[in-house]
Structure formats: structure tokens, C-alpha cells
Motif scaffolding. Structure first.
Motif, short mmCIF file in Angstrom:
data_model
loop_
_atom_site.label_atom_id
_atom_site.label_comp_id
_atom_site.label_asym_id
_atom_site.label_seq_id
_atom_site.Cartn_x
_atom_site.Cartn_y
_atom_site.Cartn_z
N LEU A 152 0.83 -1.20 0.00
CA LEU A 152 0.00 0.00 0.00
C LEU A 152 0.86 1.25 0.00
O LEU A 152 0.43 2.31 -0.47
CB LEU A 152 -0.94 -0.01 1.21
N ALA A 153 2.09 1.14 0.51
CA ALA A 153 3.02 2.27 0.46
C ALA A 153 3.34 2.67 -0.98
O ALA A 153 3.62 3.84 -1.25
CB ALA A 153 4.30 1.92 1.21
N HIS A 154 3.30 1.72 -1.89
CA HIS A 154 3.59 2.02 -3.30
C HIS A 154 2.55 2.96 -3.93
O HIS A 154 2.79 3.52 -4.99
CB HIS A 154 3.66 0.73 -4.12
N LYS A 155 1.41 3.12 -3.27
CA LYS A 155 0.38 3.98 -3.83
C LYS A 155 0.79 5.45 -3.83
O LYS A 155 0.16 6.28 -4.49
CB LYS A 155 -0.93 3.80 -3.06
N GLY A 156 1.84 5.79 -3.10
CA GLY A 156 2.29 7.18 -3.10
C GLY A 156 3.05 7.56 -4.36
O GLY A 156 3.15 8.76 -4.69
N ILE A 157 3.61 6.59 -5.08
CA ILE A 157 4.49 6.87 -6.21
C ILE A 157 3.81 7.72 -7.28
O ILE A 157 4.37 8.71 -7.77
CB ILE A 157 5.00 5.56 -6.83
N GLY A 158 2.60 7.35 -7.65
CA GLY A 158 1.90 8.05 -8.72
C GLY A 158 1.61 9.50 -8.42
O GLY A 158 1.32 10.28 -9.34
N TYR A 159 1.67 9.88 -7.17
CA TYR A 159 1.39 11.26 -6.78
C TYR A 159 2.65 12.02 -6.39
O TYR A 159 2.56 13.19 -6.00
CB TYR A 159 0.39 11.26 -5.61
N GLY A 160 3.79 11.36 -6.51
CA GLY A 160 5.04 12.02 -6.13
C GLY A 160 5.21 12.13 -4.63
O GLY A 160 5.89 13.03 -4.14
N VAL A 161 4.60 11.21 -3.87
CA VAL A 161 4.68 11.23 -2.42
C VAL A 161 5.66 10.14 -1.96
O VAL A 161 5.42 8.96 -2.22
CB VAL A 161 3.31 10.99 -1.78
N PRO A 162 6.75 10.49 -1.30
CA PRO A 162 7.66 9.47 -0.79
C PRO A 162 6.98 8.62 0.27
O PRO A 162 6.08 9.10 0.98
CB PRO A 162 8.82 10.27 -0.19
N ALA A 163 7.38 7.35 0.36
CA ALA A 163 6.68 6.42 1.24
C ALA A 163 7.64 5.42 1.85
O ALA A 163 8.77 5.22 1.38
CB ALA A 163 5.59 5.68 0.46
#
Length: 358
Positions: free
Chosen positions: A208-219
């Protein structure tokens, strides 16, 4: 910008038995005083949770969503923030709220049915507990952006469950926070079930942490039952946001030991063996073993903390067994800051009827 991709495996400091892992994570180790504080708050928090569950069986609470097993996430989040930072909880974060210092009776007002929010959000910097999934993430992003505009240095942390990451509000909040560099930490407590729906039926992402990638959010992803790791990762995430680097997404892998609420029969969708397996990863026992190994925790201290927890539960039980005072005019007094003429008229009419009924 920080590295977007989370670690391939959840960050861990301690094994299930409380011994340090062989490969030290690339995060500063929380200091001993902070770990002792986390231990105390987790023990008291779990006793509160057990007492609140019992109150549902006694008819003193309408419903209670237990967080047994998720104490490291809830306490770790509180300790990673400053007192002026904001928390945006869901209905399951009662342990986080009492760990923040909010009166436990006020915390349980929503679940007893007395009021939508029994505490003062402004005083505690804690938003009302949110029942709709993921809507609080937008509130957190907006408030964090406002704090950034004001230059206050405050950040926000939004709790969210794994099921809520499928809601559109969660994705909108990530996008807004990233674009406007809102200082907000999104903490996903992945307890593997959205009520009865397993994680495998919710998402096909690597984590679920990978969901940040598309928005440019580090996770980052972390072992949510390892209190040391949770504190380390959340402290780093909070520092990232506070430094003006924008939002950060953390996925904590944990487990809900009890049912979704007292109205749920968890045996219909998960096995006893699965629950028992997660009991072996208990966050309190894990930290206690580590602190004992370091000589920082003795039998005397453990007994003192247990006694404090029992005293806390007893006081809560006594106060919750008293019927709450009911004031009929509350129907009108908490609608608008400045009541409308219609509300004033209705309020006066009710008072007149109450006088006549005596």
C-alpha cells in the motif's frame, strides 16, 4: 525530493522475540526514555481498550472498535508528533486519543452516543473521530496546507485503514498534499482486513506504500508491531514534513486481534490459527523483552505500569457506570455559533413545554 519507493521489506528493529535484527535499518534508533514512554502508554492503552470492550457488553457503550494488537502504531504516532501538531483519527484510534492525554470519557462520548465529539478539537489539536472512510485525509491535507501558509511549523498526521486506501478521498488527499506540499503524514494501519475483506481482494499493488508513487509522495513500509521501528519511521516522516518537504506516506503492517467491532463475528472470515500467529508478534511483549534485555525495565517497573493501567481502567469504569447528564437545550446550543431566529424560537418553545410538564 526523498526517494519515492519504500523499502522492499517492512523496516524492522526487533524480531518477534524482542532481540535486535541483524541488519540495522537506516533510521536513528529511538532513545530509551522514548521507548519507556511508549511501553507505558501501550500497556495503559491496551487496558483501556479491554475495559471499553467490556463496557459494550454492559450496555454502557453502543459500539466499540478495538485496536488490540495495533498499539505500537497508535502510540508511536502520538509520540512522533509535537503537542501542537494535529491528529486526524478514525473511529478505531481511541488508544491514540487517550495516549494524547484526552479524557477517556470524552473519547468514548461518540461511541456511547452522547455527542459527535466529546472533546475540544482545538484544545487538543485532535480532529473528531471520523467514521466515513478516508474523508479525514482530505481534512488533514487541507489543515496542513493552512498551517504551511501561516508558517506555524505544525504538521498533521492522518490515520487510515487499509480498506480506506481504495476510497477516492484518499487519492485526492495524496494528490492535493503533494501538489501544494502540505506537511502531512498519512499513516496506513494495514491490519489486513477491511472489516471482512482481506487485503488480497483490495489491492494488487506490491504494498500500500507504493500507492504514493503516482502522486510524487515518498513512502515507507514498516513492521507495525515493532514499536522501535514505528517510532523511528514516523519520526523521520514527521521531520520530512516539518522541514517543508511535503507529505509522506507510511504503511504499517499490523493486525487487529479482536473483531472489527463488538457487532462483528470475525470467525466467519478468518481462522483461529491466523489470529494466534499474530498474537506471537505482540508489540507490547516485543518491546518489554527488548527493554528487559537492556536492563531498562525491571519487574518493579512492570508491576508499577500494570497497577497504573488497572487504576486507569477502574476510574473509567466508575465514571462510565454513571448516567451522563442530559440537557435538552443541547439540541439547539451546538448547531451554530450564533443561533438563528428560528432556533431561538424553537428553543424557547421547548423550555416552555418542559416548564409546563413539571
Amino acid at each position: 525530493m526523498a526517494q519515492l519507493l519504500p523499502a522492499t521489506q517492512p523496516v524492522r528493529f526487533l524480531t518477534e522475540t524482542g532481540t535486535p535484527v541483524a541488519d540495522r535499518p537506516a533510521y536513528p534508533e529511538p532513545d530509551q526514555d522514548l521507548l519507556l514512554s511508549a511501553y507505558r502508554k501501550m500497556v495503559v492503552g491496551r487496558r483501556f481498550d479491554t475495559q471499553a470492550t467490556a463496557l459494550t457488553k454492559q450496555g454502557r457503550l453502543a459500539v466499540y472498535p478495538s485496536s488490540h494488537g495495533q498499539e505500537a502504531c497508535q502510540v508511536g504516532a502520538v509520540l512522533a508528533l509535537d503537542s501542537g501538531d494535529w491528529l486526524f483519527p478514525t473511529y478505531r484510534e481511541s488508544v491514540a486519543l487517550v495516549s494524547r492525554g484526552i479524557d477517556p470519557v470524552e473519547v468514548l462520548s461518540l461511541l456511547r452516543g452522547d455527542a459527535h465529539c466529546g472533546y475540544d478539537p482545538g484544545e487538543h489539536h485532535v480532529a473528531p473521530q471520523c467514521t466515513p472512510l478516508a474523508t479525514q485525509t482530505l481534512h488533514a491535507a487541507g489543515l496542513a496546507y493552512a498551517e504551511r501558509r501561516k508558517g506555524s511549523g505544525r504538521i498533521a498526521l492522518a490515520f487510515i485503514g487499509d480498506g480506506a486506501t481504495s476510497e477516492g478521498d484518499f487519492h485526492e488527499a495524496l494528490n492535493f498534499a503533494a501538489v501544494f506540499r502540505a506537511p502531512v503524514v498519512f499513516l496506513v494501519q494495514n491490519n489486513h482486513y477491511a472489516i471482512s475483506v482481506p487485503l488480497s481482494r483490495q489491492s494488487a499493488a506490491p504494498s500500500l506504500a507504493h500507492k504514493g508513487i503516482g502522486y510524487g509522495v515518498p513512502a515507507e513500509q514498516v513492521d507495525g508491531n515493532d514499536p522501535m521501528a514505528v517510532l523511528a519511521v514516523l519520526s523521520a516522516a514527521a521531520a520530512h514534513a516539518r522541514a517543508g518537504n511535503g507529505p509522506f506516506l507510511v504503511e504499517a503492517h499490523t493486525y487487529r486481534i479482536d473483531a472489527h467491532t463488538n457487532a462483528d463475528d470475525a470467525s466467519r472470515y478468518r481462522s483461529t490459527a491466523e489470529v494466534d500467529q499474530w498474537r506471537q508478534r505482540d508489540p507490547i511483549a516485543r518491546l518489554e523483552a527488548y527493554l528487559r534485555g537492556r536492563g531498562a525495565l525491571t519487574d518493579t517497573v512492570v508491576a508499577e505500569v500494570a497497577a497504573e493501567a488497572e487504576e486507569y481502567a477502574a476510574a473509567l469504569r466508575t465514571r462510565m457506570n454513571a448516567d451522563p447528564p442530559l440537557t435538552p437545550t443541547d439540541l439547539f446550543d451546538h448547531v451554530y455559533a450564533e443561533p438563528t431566529p428560528q432556533l431561538r424560537e424553537q428553543r424557547a418553545g421547548l423550555l416552555e413545554e418542559l416548564v409546563e410538564a413539571r
